[in-house]
Every structure is written in structure tokens, then in C-alpha cells.
Scaffold this motif. Structure first.
Motif, PDB file in Angstrom:
ATOM      1  N   ARG A 140      39.905  84.136 114.107  1.00 46.19           N
ATOM      2  CA  ARG A 140      41.342  83.998 113.880  1.00 46.19           C
ATOM      3  C   ARG A 140      41.901  82.927 114.816  1.00 46.19           C
ATOM      4  O   ARG A 140      41.401  82.767 115.922  1.00 46.19           O
ATOM      5  N   PRO A 141      42.935  82.245 114.382  1.00 42.47           N
ATOM      6  CA  PRO A 141      43.580  81.274 115.283  1.00 42.47           C
ATOM      7  C   PRO A 141      44.199  81.997 116.476  1.00 42.47           C
ATOM      8  O   PRO A 141      44.666  83.134 116.337  1.00 42.47           O
ATOM      9  N   THR A 142      44.200  81.347 117.651  1.00 40.11           N
ATOM     10  CA  THR A 142      44.879  81.926 118.806  1.00 40.11           C
ATOM     11  C   THR A 142      46.397  81.859 118.554  1.00 40.11           C
ATOM     12  O   THR A 142      47.115  82.827 118.758  1.00 40.11           O
ATOM     13  N   THR A 143      46.839  80.676 118.134  1.00 42.13           N
ATOM     14  CA  THR A 143      48.226  80.565 117.671  1.00 42.13           C
ATOM     15  C   THR A 143      48.226  79.729 116.405  1.00 42.13           C
ATOM     16  O   THR A 143      47.223  79.103 116.068  1.00 42.13           O
ATOM     17  N   GLY A 144      49.345  79.693 115.724  1.00 36.45           N
ATOM     18  CA  GLY A 144      49.423  78.958 114.468  1.00 36.45           C
ATOM     19  C   GLY A 144      49.152  79.880 113.299  1.00 36.45           C
ATOM     20  O   GLY A 144      48.840  81.051 113.474  1.00 36.45           O
ATOM     21  N   ARG A 145      49.304  79.309 112.118  1.00 39.89           N
ATOM     22  CA  ARG A 145      49.229  80.133 110.926  1.00 39.89           C
ATOM     23  C   ARG A 145      48.192  79.591 109.961  1.00 39.89           C
ATOM     24  O   ARG A 145      48.045  78.389 109.776  1.00 39.89           O
ATOM     25  N   TYR A 146      47.401  80.518 109.417  1.00 42.81           N
ATOM     26  CA  TYR A 146      46.431  80.138 108.391  1.00 42.81           C
ATOM     27  C   TYR A 146      46.742  80.936 107.138  1.00 42.81           C
ATOM     28  O   TYR A 146      46.679  82.153 107.142  1.00 42.81           O
ATOM     29  N   ARG A 147      47.117  80.198 106.083  1.00 37.47           N
ATOM     30  CA  ARG A 147      47.368  80.874 104.810  1.00 37.47           C
ATOM     31  C   ARG A 147      46.284  80.514 103.811  1.00 37.47           C
ATOM     32  O   ARG A 147      45.967  79.336 103.614  1.00 37.47           O
ATOM     33  N   LEU A 148      45.675  81.528 103.242  1.00 35.20           N
ATOM     34  CA  LEU A 148      44.627  81.322 102.243  1.00 35.20           C
ATOM     35  C   LEU A 148      45.124  81.923 100.933  1.00 35.20           C
ATOM     36  O   LEU A 148      45.424  83.112 100.867  1.00 35.20           O
ATOM     37  N   GLY A 149      45.277  81.034  99.929  1.00 38.59           N
ATOM     38  CA  GLY A 149      45.813  81.496  98.645  1.00 38.59           C
ATOM     39  C   GLY A 149      47.221  82.047  98.793  1.00 38.59           C
ATOM     40  O   GLY A 149      47.601  82.983  98.103  1.00 38.59           O
ATOM     41  N   GLY A 150      47.967  81.479  99.775  1.00 40.24           N
ATOM     42  CA  GLY A 150      49.353  81.878  99.966  1.00 40.24           C
ATOM     43  C   GLY A 150      49.527  83.097 100.847  1.00 40.24           C
ATOM     44  O   GLY A 150      50.648  83.512 101.118  1.00 40.24           O
ATOM     45  N   VAL A 151      48.419  83.724 101.315  1.00 44.71           N
ATOM     46  CA  VAL A 151      48.520  84.931 102.124  1.00 44.71           C
ATOM     47  C   VAL A 151      48.135  84.619 103.575  1.00 44.71           C
ATOM     48  O   VAL A 151      47.111  83.975 103.827  1.00 44.71           O
ATOM     49  N   ASP A 152      48.983  85.032 104.509  1.00 51.54           N
ATOM     50  CA  ASP A 152      48.696  84.811 105.933  1.00 51.54           C
ATOM     51  C   ASP A 152      47.571  85.762 106.351  1.00 51.54           C
ATOM     52  O   ASP A 152      47.693  86.977 106.211  1.00 51.54           O
ATOM     53  N   ILE A 153      46.466  85.203 106.858  1.00 54.15           N
ATOM     54  CA  ILE A 153      45.341  86.072 107.183  1.00 54.15           C
ATOM     55  C   ILE A 153      45.599  86.901 108.438  1.00 54.15           C
ATOM     56  O   ILE A 153      44.855  87.842 108.739  1.00 54.15           O
ATOM     57  N   ALA A 154      46.666  86.570 109.163  1.00 49.40           N
ATOM     58  CA  ALA A 154      47.018  87.410 110.310  1.00 49.40           C
ATOM     59  C   ALA A 154      47.407  88.819 109.872  1.00 49.40           C
ATOM     60  O   ALA A 154      47.435  89.746 110.663  1.00 49.40           O
ATOM     61  N   ASP A 155      47.692  88.964 108.572  1.00 52.61           N
ATOM     62  CA  ASP A 155      48.081  90.280 108.055  1.00 52.61           C
ATOM     63  C   ASP A 155      46.911  91.232 107.889  1.00 52.61           C
ATOM     64  O   ASP A 155      47.091  92.407 107.613  1.00 52.61           O
ATOM     65  N   PHE A 156      45.684  90.698 108.017  1.00 56.19           N
ATOM     66  CA  PHE A 156      44.510  91.536 107.755  1.00 56.19           C
ATOM     67  C   PHE A 156      43.853  92.008 109.048  1.00 56.19           C
ATOM     68  O   PHE A 156      43.807  91.282 110.038  1.00 56.19           O
ATOM     69  N   ASP A 157      43.303  93.233 109.007  1.00 55.83           N
ATOM     70  CA  ASP A 157      42.441  93.674 110.103  1.00 55.83           C
ATOM     71  C   ASP A 157      41.010  93.208 109.790  1.00 55.83           C
ATOM     72  O   ASP A 157      40.785  92.486 108.823  1.00 55.83           O
ATOM     73  N   ASP A 158      40.064  93.629 110.627  1.00 59.60           N
ATOM     74  CA  ASP A 158      38.695  93.127 110.455  1.00 59.60           C
ATOM     75  C   ASP A 158      38.107  93.486 109.094  1.00 59.60           C
ATOM     76  O   ASP A 158      37.446  92.662 108.461  1.00 59.60           O
ATOM     77  N   ASP A 159      38.354  94.706 108.657  1.00 55.37           N
ATOM     78  CA  ASP A 159      37.843  95.101 107.342  1.00 55.37           C
ATOM     79  C   ASP A 159      38.539  94.313 106.239  1.00 55.37           C
ATOM     80  O   ASP A 159      37.929  93.962 105.231  1.00 55.37           O
ATOM     81  N   GLY A 160      39.834  94.027 106.453  1.00 57.12           N
ATOM     82  CA  GLY A 160      40.575  93.225 105.491  1.00 57.12           C
ATOM     83  C   GLY A 160      39.986  91.826 105.380  1.00 57.12           C
ATOM     84  O   GLY A 160      39.855  91.280 104.278  1.00 57.12           O
ATOM     85  N   LEU A 161      39.612  91.258 106.541  1.00 57.81           N
ATOM     86  CA  LEU A 161      39.006  89.930 106.525  1.00 57.81           C
ATOM     87  C   LEU A 161      37.662  89.961 105.812  1.00 57.81           C
ATOM     88  O   LEU A 161      37.308  89.034 105.074  1.00 57.81           O
ATOM     89  N   ALA A 162      36.895  91.055 106.019  1.00 51.38           N
ATOM     90  CA  ALA A 162      35.621  91.202 105.320  1.00 51.38           C
ATOM     91  C   ALA A 162      35.848  91.201 103.816  1.00 51.38           C
ATOM     92  O   ALA A 162      35.098  90.592 103.058  1.00 51.38           O
ATOM     93  N   GLU A 163      36.913  91.872 103.408  1.00 44.99           N
ATOM     94  CA  GLU A 163      37.277  91.938 101.986  1.00 44.99           C
ATOM     95  C   GLU A 163      37.622  90.529 101.473  1.00 44.99           C
ATOM     96  O   GLU A 163      37.197  90.131 100.385  1.00 44.99           O
TER      97      GLU A 163
END
Lengths: 224, 403
Positions: free
Chosen positions: A60-83
Motif C-alpha cells: 500500500r502507498p504510505t501516502t497518496g491515493r491509488y484507485r483501481l477501476g475507480g475504487v480506492d484500495i485504501a478501503d480494503f483490508d488484507d483479505d480485500g486486497l487478496a480478493e
């Protein structure tokens, strides 16, 4: 025009080594549209791998925003990222990273296991992809029984089998002779022409020529 | 991910390194087998000893004379001549008493044809066989009429009979006991040894005949009392005490010149000893199971380390932490469960062999097996969880870089 598939907005990734903080990535802004074939080029230590880990949702980024397909990946926990990895990203590695002692077919079918696809369908889909990549006669071969070029094609088949929105290739030609490497690049160009979004990381300017677009990294920043 | 897929994944790995899997299993096999076998041995020994004690007579009370007293010197227990045949008759009249047999001992030369031996002679009543739990093999036991009529008849213990060459066809023949002719009316079934004394080496004659010819004292060595039911033992015991105190002129609470013992005390003592033995054996066996469990943990940790890259790859292609955890935990559980089942088979076989050799037969307790299965699964979980967690918590980036 629809929103880009990938949007990096001021992404920093800082490694805290205890005494000093090292910024592997510094204020990266990047957009990748669906259907792009982007080469990320840079020497070792430029932050390529860190960028790939973040793009691949392994980090995950330390700061800044990463959106994949319009969704901010900061919204996911580890299992969410696996998904997210399971559904949207296919990885191709420099050293192929196939499961040892496991047939080409089972290797390619493995990502579907984590999507909960029934075994019969898994094997059918894996067979179809391998046949499309010309490996229909190598289904039962284990990685050690395949050449480097063949192993990388199995790796690409594994990335494709989930039909992901994004293929992330980390030095896909790095371990191959130039003929096999050229084949792999041609294969990826073909995939891109059929609409697949590909991000390829390489230090080799010649390999990067195969892509339709390039960004150059140096010391954690995009320089061109 | 579905359970069946997880099972397939976890089990597929076991075949990859067969020798290692087998050796890891061996630890569990030995542990479970020794738990099953040793616990069964403990139970077998307990039931063997208990049944032997019960063979001495059912609901048996034994009344023995107390110690002699000369001034301040107290003699050995049983050395006094305070119990009499009349005491026995008084006890026989008490409620709840099924049978009473006073015994007078002697030792006489017994001759049958050309064989002879000096055998213990026991003068007693017709209740002896039922009180002491003897079974007649040939002929019959003494009748009350034999006793009242002072007949010279004898019933032989199995060992005595075989020593003297008596068996089928010997009933009704005449032997010489202490120089007097006696008619053989019966031979006992063998009963087995209790302690150092064989219960099968004896010649039983009516107590009246004994007094007539060998020992004219009125005192008896012991009185065996069989109680009608186990629940009445304490009551009958108290009645006997009161009766004998009354007959011997002893004030209630005074020092008795007799003692009454019952088997429940003995059974209790033996039970606590064998119970302790069982716990000890189970404890020793549990240690080997623990060692087996540590073996599993050790191998699983090595396996996680070895397969770090595989874990990284699996995470990259979409495996969740729970998927990785389940894969390794199932592997550990499979090793311990299969090892546990094999261990039970070996343990049960060992139990059968030991039971055969020790002579208490095949004691098989399904509960032991259930406990062993649960225990081995628990070992798998306890010693598998930590390595599986280690695997599940690996950072995918580090795991992918791992060479």
C-alpha cells in the motif's frame, strides 16, 4: 471518456529502516487507461518493483491515493486486497514463479481455486487458455520439464485464466534468451491488441519498445 | 474456498514428501499406540486383580481371633484362641447372613494308593464351598449331615488331588488322612493362587471329624461369613461385632479380642493402587504423544520455511490468509489423524497380545480409542496452528522474493 483503469495520485512509499527513512517512490502521479500497454522503465533501484507491488495490491502507498477501476484500495483490508488480486490482476513474474512439482494445467488452474470455481470448470478453462497459447501438448508437464519460454507462457496463461482487467508483468523477458523474449513480447502485444490492459516493468529499453507507451522512473520519481 | 478443495490441497502435499510425512506420523503413531496400550494395560491389570479378589468369595467377611496378651506384651494378630464354633453358630443366626463356615487347621500326611503328601487339612462346615466361592469339579461337597454325623469324608483341592493321582473315578475311593481312612466325596475345580498360598492345595473335612481326631480344641482359626447382599455388609459387620462383644464379655468400645475384615477395604486399596498405576502409565504415554506433537510442529515449521515462495505465489494469485492457514492446518491435521488411527490399530493389537500373555484377556475400552482420536486431533491443531499462522501471515512481497 470513461475513468482510467488506474489512477495514482501523489503516491509515496517510504521504507522506515529505523534510522533513516527511504522514499522508494516519491509523489507518483500516473494514469493508465483501459487497453493501454504501458512499459515502466528504469534502472535497478529506481523504484520499479515498489511501484509494481503497489499496482499489484501487494503493498500500500504510505501516502497518496491509488484507485483501481475507480475504487480506492485504501478501503480494503488484507483479505480485500487478496480478493482484488484474485479478480482484477494477473501477475507475470521474471522467474515465472510456477508452483514446483505441479503440472502446467494445475498451475494455470490455481488462481481459479481462490475464486471458488468448481474443479471441472477450472481445468476446462485452464486447458482452453493453455491451448490458445500453444501449450496444448504440455498440460501434464511439470515446470522442470519445460523450457524457459514455455514456462513463461504457462505463467502468462495463469495470469490470463481469471480474465483479469490488468496484466502486471515484472521483467517478463529477464530470464529468457532473446528469441524466447521476443516471442513473449509478441504474445503480449497480441493480447493488448485484443483489448487487454498490460503494465510491463523492465530495465531493458529495447523490450520497452514493444509497449505502446512508456514511463521512465529514476530515484522514485517519474522523469519522462 | 470450499472445504473439499481445501482438503484436496492440504492432502496433495502429503504425497510429495512421503518419507518425511511417514516419519512425522511415526511420532504420533508411537504416542497414540502407547496411550491406547498402556491405558488398556492399566485397565486390564485392574480388572484382573479385582476379579481375582472377588474370586476369594462373594460378599465375604472374615472374622479372625485377636492377639494374645501376656501382661503388656501383645502377640501377633490371630494368635489368641478366642473364637469358637459356638461363636460361628451365633453369627449364623444373625439376619442377612447367608452362610458361615468356621475353620480349624491341621496338617496331616495324606496317602492315596502309592502317592502321599503332607497337606493342609481344613475342618469346616457345609457352607465352606459357597462362602469361599469354590466350585465342585467331581462328586459333591460336604453336606450338613456329614458334619452333624462326624463322618470321615473328604473333599480335595485340585492341586492336592492331582498330586495324589486322584481324578475321574476317584470319587468313593478311600484315602488315608493322618492314618485314618477317609472317603473321597468330591474334588474342587482349580481356583488359582491367592498370594503365596495356593487355594487348591487342601483337604476339606467336617469340622466335627476334625475335632474328633486331630484337634479337640473348641477354638477356630477363622470364621468366614458370606453376607446375603453387598448392601448389607456394613450392617452385618456391626451385628457380628455386637454379638461377639456380648458373648466375650467385652464392653462396647472396649478392646476386642477379634477382628472383622471385609474385602471392600482390600478392593478399595487395590483400586486406588491400580488407579494410580493407570494414571502413571497414561502420563508416560502422554509424554510420547507430546513429543510426537512437537515433531509435527517442527516439520510444519520447516515446511512453511521451505515453501515460503509457494505461499508468496499463492497470495499473489489471490489466496487469502485463511486459505493459506487452512492448507497448512489440514496438512498437520491429516498427519496427526492418520497417525492416530494407525496408532490405535497398533495399540489395540498390542493390548490383545499383552492381555493374552498376562492372562487377563482382551480388555478393550472404546472410550480409550475415542480419547486417543480426540487427543491426536488436538495435537494436530495445537501443534499445527502456529506454523499455519506463520504461513498465513507471511508478507507476500517478502515471500515472493524469498529464495
Amino acid at each position: 471518456m470513461s475513468a482510467p483503469l488506474i489512477e495514482l495520485d501523489g503516491v509515496r512509499r517510504v521504507y522506515d529502516t529505523g534510522r533513516v527513512q527511504v522514499a522508494a517512490l516519491d509523489r507518483i502521479d500516473l494514469q493508465v487507461a483501459s487497453g493501454d500497454f504501458l512499459a515502466v522503465v528504469g534502472p535497478s533501484g529506481s523504484g520499479k518493483s515498489t511501484l509494481m507491488h503497489i499496482l499489484g495490491c501487494l503493498d500500500r502507498p504510505t501516502t497518496g491515493r491509488y484507485r483501481l477501476g475507480g475504487v480506492d484500495i485504501a478501503d480494503f483490508d488484507d483479505d480485500g486486497l487478496a480478493e482484488v488480486r484474485s479478480r482484477t490482476i494477473g501477475f507475470v513474474f521474471q522467474d515465472y514463479s510456477l508452483l514446483p512439482g505441479t503440472s502446467a494445467l494445475e498451475n494455470v488452474a490455481a488462481p481459479l481455486l481462490y475464486q471458488g470455481v468448481p474443479r471441472k470448470e477450472r481445468l476446462a478453462r485452464a486447458t482452453a487458455v493453455l491451448e490458445r497459447l500453444g501449450l496444448g501438448d504440455r498440460l501434464d508437464h511439470e515446470p522442470t520439464e519445460l523450457s524457459g519460454g514455455q514456462q513463461q507462457r504457462v505463467g502468462i496463461a495463469r495470469a490470463l485464466v481469471t480474465n483479469p482487467a490488468l496484466i502486471l508483468a515484472d521483467e517478463p523477458t529477464g530470464n529468457l534468451d532473446s528469441a524466447s523474449g521476443a516471442e513473449v513480447i509478441q504474445l503480449m502485444q497480441g493480447l493488448n491488441r485484443s483489448g487487454r490492459t498490460i503494465i510491463m516493468i523492465t530495465h531493458d529499453a529495447e523490450v520497452a519498445q514493444g509497449a505502446t507507451r512508456q514511463v521512465h522512473l529514476r530515484d522514485g520519481r517519474i522523469v519522462a | 474456498m470450499r472445504t473439499i478443495e481445501l482438503l484436496r490441497l492440504g492432502l496433495s502435499r502429503l504425497g510429495h514428501s512421503r518419507l518425511r510425512t511417514a516419519l512425522t506420523m511415526l511420532g504420533i503413531i508411537i504416542g497414540v499406540a502407547s496411550v491406547v496400550a498402556l491405558v488398556s494395560v492399566g485397565q486390564g491389570a485392574t480388572s484382573g486383580i479385582t476379579s481375582r479378589l472377588q474370586g476369594l468369595g462373594t460378599n465375604l467377611l472374615t472374622v479372625n481371633p485377636g492377639a494374645t496378651r501376656t501382661g503388656f506384651t501383645r502377640g501377633a494378630a490371630g494368635s489368641a484362641n478366642t473364637l469358637t464354633v459356638d461363636d460361628a453358630n451365633a453369627i449364623a443366626a444373625l439376619p442377612g447372613v447367608a452362610g458361615v463356615e468356621p475353620e480349624i487347621d491341621s496338617s496331616q500326611l495324606v496317602i492315596a494308593g502309592t502317592s502321599n503328601e503332607t497337606a493342609p487339612i481344613i475342618g469346616t462346615s457345609a457352607a465352606y464351598a459357597s462362602v469361599r466361592d469354590y466350585t465342585i469339579w467331581l462328586g459333591s461337597f460336604l453336606t450338613p449331615a456329614d458334619v452333624t454325623n462326624h463322618l470321615r469324608v473328604a473333599v480335595l483341592g485340585a492341586t492336592t488331588a492331582s498330586n495324589l493321582g486322584l481324578g475321574q473315578g476317584s470319587i468313593g475311593t478311600t484315602i488315608s488322612v493322618g492314618g485314618l481312612p477317609f472317603q473321597v466325596v468330591g474334588i474342587f475345580q482349580p481356583k488359582g493362587t491367592s498370594g503365596a498360598v495356593s487355594a487348591d492345595d487342601e483337604v476339606v473335612i467336617p469340622i466335627t471329624t476334625m475335632q474328633d481326631h486331630f484337634d479337640n480344641a473348641q477354638s477356630v482359626r477363622t470364621i468366614g461369613v458370606s453376607v446375603a447382599s453387598a448392601g448389607q455388609i456394613e450392617l452385618v459387620k456391626a451385628d457380628i461385632q455386637v454379638t461377639l462383644e456380648g458373648r466375650h464379655g467385652i464392653a462396647p468400645g472396649g478392646v476386642d479380642d477379634f477382628s472383622i475384615s471385609d474385602q471392600s477395604q482390600l478392593l478399595q486399596t487395590v483400586g486406588s493402587v491400580t488407579g494410580l498405576l493407570s494414571i502413571l502409565l497414561a502420563g508416560i504415554a502422554s509424554i510420547s504423544l507430546l513429543v510426537g506433537g512437537i515433531g509435527i510442529m517442527n516439520i510444519m515449521l520447516v515446511s512453511v520455511r521451505e515453501r515460503t515462495r509457494e505461499i508468496g505465489i499463492r497470495k499473489a494469485i489471490g489466496a487469502k490468509a485463511g486459505d493459506i492457514m487452512a492448507q497448512f492446518l489440514i496438512e498437520a491435521l491429516a498427519i496427526s489423524l492418520i497417525g492416530g488411527l494407525v496408532g490405535i490399530a497398533i495399540g489395540v493389537a498390542a493390548t490383545a497380545v499383552i492381555g493374552l500373555i498376562a492372562g487377563w484377556g482382551f480388555v478393550f475400552n472404546p472410550l480409550t480409542v475415542l480419547v486417543a482420536v480426540v487427543f491426536s486431533l488436538a495435537v494436530g491443531v495445537i501443534f499445527g496452528v502456529w506454523p499455519a499462522r506463520q504461513a498465513a501471515r507471511l508478507d507476500p512481497i517478502l515471500a515472493l522474493r524469498y529464495e
